[in-house]
Motif scaffolding. Structure first.
Motif, short mmCIF file in Angstrom:
data_model
loop_
_atom_site.label_atom_id
_atom_site.label_comp_id
_atom_site.label_asym_id
_atom_site.label_seq_id
_atom_site.Cartn_x
_atom_site.Cartn_y
_atom_site.Cartn_z
N VAL A 160 0.08 59.47 -30.06
CA VAL A 160 0.84 60.72 -30.21
C VAL A 160 0.61 61.32 -31.59
N LEU A 161 0.66 60.50 -32.63
CA LEU A 161 0.49 61.00 -33.99
C LEU A 161 -0.91 61.55 -34.22
N VAL A 162 -1.91 60.86 -33.70
CA VAL A 162 -3.28 61.35 -33.84
C VAL A 162 -3.46 62.65 -33.07
N ALA A 163 -2.85 62.76 -31.89
CA ALA A 163 -2.93 64.00 -31.11
C ALA A 163 -2.24 65.15 -31.86
N LEU A 164 -1.11 64.88 -32.50
CA LEU A 164 -0.45 65.90 -33.29
C LEU A 164 -1.37 66.41 -34.39
N LYS A 165 -2.05 65.47 -35.05
CA LYS A 165 -2.89 65.86 -36.19
C LYS A 165 -4.14 66.60 -35.76
N ILE A 166 -4.83 66.08 -34.75
CA ILE A 166 -6.15 66.58 -34.39
C ILE A 166 -6.08 67.79 -33.46
N VAL A 204 -2.66 69.35 -31.91
CA VAL A 204 -1.48 70.23 -31.94
C VAL A 204 -1.45 71.09 -33.19
N GLN A 205 -1.67 70.49 -34.35
CA GLN A 205 -1.55 71.26 -35.59
C GLN A 205 -2.58 72.40 -35.69
N PRO A 206 -3.86 72.18 -35.42
CA PRO A 206 -4.79 73.33 -35.47
C PRO A 206 -4.52 74.38 -34.40
N LEU A 207 -4.10 73.95 -33.20
CA LEU A 207 -3.77 74.93 -32.17
C LEU A 207 -2.55 75.76 -32.57
N LEU A 208 -1.57 75.10 -33.13
CA LEU A 208 -0.38 75.82 -33.60
C LEU A 208 -0.74 76.78 -34.73
N ALA A 209 -1.59 76.34 -35.65
CA ALA A 209 -2.02 77.20 -36.74
C ALA A 209 -2.76 78.42 -36.20
N TYR A 210 -3.60 78.20 -35.19
CA TYR A 210 -4.33 79.33 -34.60
C TYR A 210 -3.36 80.33 -33.97
N ALA A 211 -2.39 79.82 -33.20
CA ALA A 211 -1.44 80.71 -32.54
C ALA A 211 -0.62 81.50 -33.55
N LEU A 212 -0.14 80.83 -34.59
CA LEU A 212 0.65 81.53 -35.60
C LEU A 212 -0.19 82.55 -36.36
N ALA A 213 -1.41 82.15 -36.73
CA ALA A 213 -2.26 83.04 -37.51
C ALA A 213 -2.67 84.26 -36.69
N ARG A 214 -3.01 84.04 -35.43
CA ARG A 214 -3.56 85.11 -34.61
C ARG A 214 -2.47 86.07 -34.14
N TRP A 215 -1.37 85.53 -33.64
CA TRP A 215 -0.38 86.37 -32.96
C TRP A 215 0.89 86.64 -33.77
N SER A 225 2.75 75.64 -39.87
CA SER A 225 2.23 74.68 -38.88
C SER A 225 2.47 73.26 -39.33
N LEU A 226 2.30 72.99 -40.62
CA LEU A 226 2.53 71.63 -41.13
C LEU A 226 4.00 71.24 -40.99
N LEU A 227 4.90 72.14 -41.39
CA LEU A 227 6.33 71.82 -41.33
C LEU A 227 6.81 71.61 -39.90
N ILE A 228 6.29 72.41 -38.97
CA ILE A 228 6.70 72.25 -37.58
C ILE A 228 6.23 70.91 -37.03
N VAL A 229 4.97 70.56 -37.29
CA VAL A 229 4.45 69.28 -36.80
C VAL A 229 5.14 68.12 -37.50
N PHE A 230 5.41 68.26 -38.79
CA PHE A 230 6.12 67.21 -39.53
C PHE A 230 7.51 66.99 -38.94
N ALA A 231 8.23 68.08 -38.67
CA ALA A 231 9.56 67.95 -38.06
C ALA A 231 9.47 67.32 -36.67
#
Length: 307
Positions: A227-233, A235-246, A70-76
């Protein structure tokens, strides 16, 4: 309340720094000196002690893999937006991507993990990944841009671990850990004292920066901050949830730990790195402050939904 209590020291020290800058208690050069001290001495000491006492094998778990992805995807994504949308130079793109993805895992993540999860082991493993892999990547991207045009740029990159105190201290800490050495207290005591100043110095300099210079209020700057704050607060936790869960099939406590860690706000290291290389400190400063403020609500929501 368990989440919110972790924020109190951050706001307190930042507020004292703001007051010191507002009333010119330490002089006009204090912010730069504090930032430089944190980058060159205090943070390297903290990283060395942390890594020398850690087990790098903790990075092998599926939860850390989800956090890393999730970190690498958001960083990219932050790098891509900085180039194609906001048209920033490479060094500022690296700082922007760091602001959108690099979590405050130490002085905020650890106390929140202790209060909410009852255990800080996962946050420490996430901090190891950031320190060992993401920090060198960010510093290389910055150095390649700052030294652009230099004939010895690639040799400078090869020498970066020797020239940069952050990378050098991290490498030394990993070496000590891998070798299984236990350093004597006589050697670690002064390092421990320096390490204790890392977070206060960084936050104090961050608070002082709120008084310096005129705020850029152009539409591009405002949009980039949002945009950057939205990514951090968000997008990143939602992406982490999706990857972890599914994708990884995680659930329960492990899922909670991954999403909580991914939802931590921007680390103040982004501001310190921007200050050290004389980049856009306003963007990093605002991302740290805004993401920290908003994450009080978002982390509480994560805890309410997943605990």
């Amino acid at each position: 309340m368990n989440v919110l209590s972790g924020f109190l020291p951050i706001w307190a020290i930042t507020g004292v720094g703001w007051a010191a800058g507002r009333f010119n208690v330490l002089g006009s050069q204090a912010q730069g000196v504090l930032g430089r001290f944190a980058f060159a001495f205090a943070m390297p000491a903290l990283l060395f002690l942390t890594l020398s006492r850690a087990r790098v094998s903790e990075l092998a778990g599926p939860g850390v893999a989800v956090f890393a992805a999730s970190l690498l995807i958001v960083f990219a994504l932050g790098l891509l937006l900085g180039r194609l949308v906001f048209r920033r130079r490479q060094a500022d793109r690296a700082i922007g991507a760091m602001a959108g993805a690099y979590v405050n895992s130490a002085n905020l993540g650890i106390p929140i993990a202790v209060h909410v999860l009852g255990d800080a082991s996962f946050v420490i493993a996430a901090a190891l990944f950031q320190t060992l892999f993401i920090t060198p990547l960010i510093l290389v991207l910055i150095d390649l841009d700052v030294r652009r045009g230099a004939r010895d740029r690639w040799s400078r990159i090869a020498q970066l671990p020797l020239r940069n105190p952050i990378i050098a201290a991290s490498a030394a800490g990993v070496t000590v850990s891998a070798a299984g050495w236990r350093l004597p207290s006589e050697l670690t005591a002064p390092v421990q004292m320096l390490a204790g100043a890392a977070v206060p110095a960084a936050l104090f300099a961050l608070g002082m920066s709120l008084n310096t210079g005129a705020r850029s209020d152009d539409a591009t700057g405002r949009s980039e901050r949002r945009v950057l704050v939205a990514l951090k607060i968000a997008v990143q936790p939602l992406l982490a949830y999706a990857l972890a869960r599914w994708a990884f099939g995680l659930g329960g406590r492990e899922l909670f730990a991954v999403v909580l860690c991914a939802g931590l706000p921007t680390a103040q290291n982004a501001f310190i790195f921007a200050s050290e290389y004389r980049l856009n400190t306003e963007l990093a400063r605002d991302a740290v402050l805004l993401s920290t403020l908003l994450s009080m609500g978002s982390l509480s929501l994560i805890a309410w939904l997943l605990a």
